[in-house]
Design a protein around this motif. Structure first.
Motif, PDB file in Angstrom:
ATOM      1  N   CYS A  21       0.820  -1.211   0.000  1.00 11.22           N
ATOM      2  CA  CYS A  21       0.000   0.000   0.000  1.00 11.22           C
ATOM      3  C   CYS A  21       0.850   1.256   0.000  1.00 11.22           C
ATOM      4  N   VAL A  95       1.846   3.835   5.837  1.00 15.28           N
ATOM      5  CA  VAL A  95       1.487   2.496   6.312  1.00 15.28           C
ATOM      6  C   VAL A  95       1.990   2.337   7.723  1.00 15.28           C
ATOM      7  N   PRO A  96       1.144   2.020   8.679  1.00 13.58           N
ATOM      8  CA  PRO A  96      -0.296   1.825   8.582  1.00 13.58           C
ATOM      9  C   PRO A  96      -1.099   3.054   8.996  1.00 13.58           C
ATOM     10  N   THR A  97      -0.456   4.017   9.652  1.00 11.45           N
ATOM     11  CA  THR A  97      -1.188   5.124  10.264  1.00 11.45           C
ATOM     12  C   THR A  97      -1.980   5.944   9.252  1.00 11.45           C
ATOM     13  N   LEU A  99      -3.145   5.083   6.357  1.00  5.56           N
ATOM     14  CA  LEU A  99      -4.289   4.309   5.847  1.00  5.56           C
ATOM     15  C   LEU A  99      -5.401   4.212   6.879  1.00  5.56           C
ATOM     16  N   VAL A 100      -5.034   4.070   8.143  1.00  7.33           N
ATOM     17  CA  VAL A 100      -6.048   3.991   9.209  1.00  7.33           C
ATOM     18  C   VAL A 100      -6.795   5.320   9.320  1.00  7.33           C
TER      19      VAL A 100
END
Length: 129
Positions: A21, A95-97, A99-100
């Motif tokens: 991602c 990634v990942p923050t 996207l979250v």
């Protein structure tokens, strides 16, 4: 205004092939431009929405109007932080923050859209009788 929502949603596109991602370019200029455009459109939508909210007591009496306004404020603040962190940390934030945050804002905008629909179709806000 749907334009703000579309600009936010347009930059939340994880890789469909499942490989990764992360953006190919650490600056991910398209994402940054879409986040910026979404914030500009949100400011325009907020101007119109706040005019209705402050100018009509009947609108302020609706719970849906309060939920819609507060939800949109939270979404804009989250996207400001999202943009700022993407500018500061680059690829490390995505990634990942990142996207979250993007997924959370997308869900929040769906809720805000539903509450906006409720104001118009149930509360008759902006409808000439």
């Amino acid at each position: 205004m749907p334009q703000a929502k579309e600009a936010y949603d347009g930059r939340f596109q994880p890789a469909i092939d499942g490989e990764d991602c992360r953006p190919s370019d650490p600056s991910d200029a398209d994402t940054l431009w879409l986040l910026g455009a979404g914030l500009v459109m949100a400011a325009l939508a907020a101007t119109a929405g706040l005019t209705d909210f402050l100018g009509e007591p009947r609108v302020r009496a609706l719970r849906a109007a309060w939920h819609h306004m507060i939800g949109n404020i939270v979404a804009v603040l989250a996207e400001i932080v999202n943009l700022w962190q993407r500018l500061e940390q680059g690829d490390a934030f995505v990634v990942p923050t990142g996207l979250v945050v993007s997924a959370g804002v997308t869900l929040l905008l769906l809720y805000n859209g539903w509450r906006g629909w409720e104001m118009v179709y149930r509360g008759r806000v902006g409808v000439a009788d």
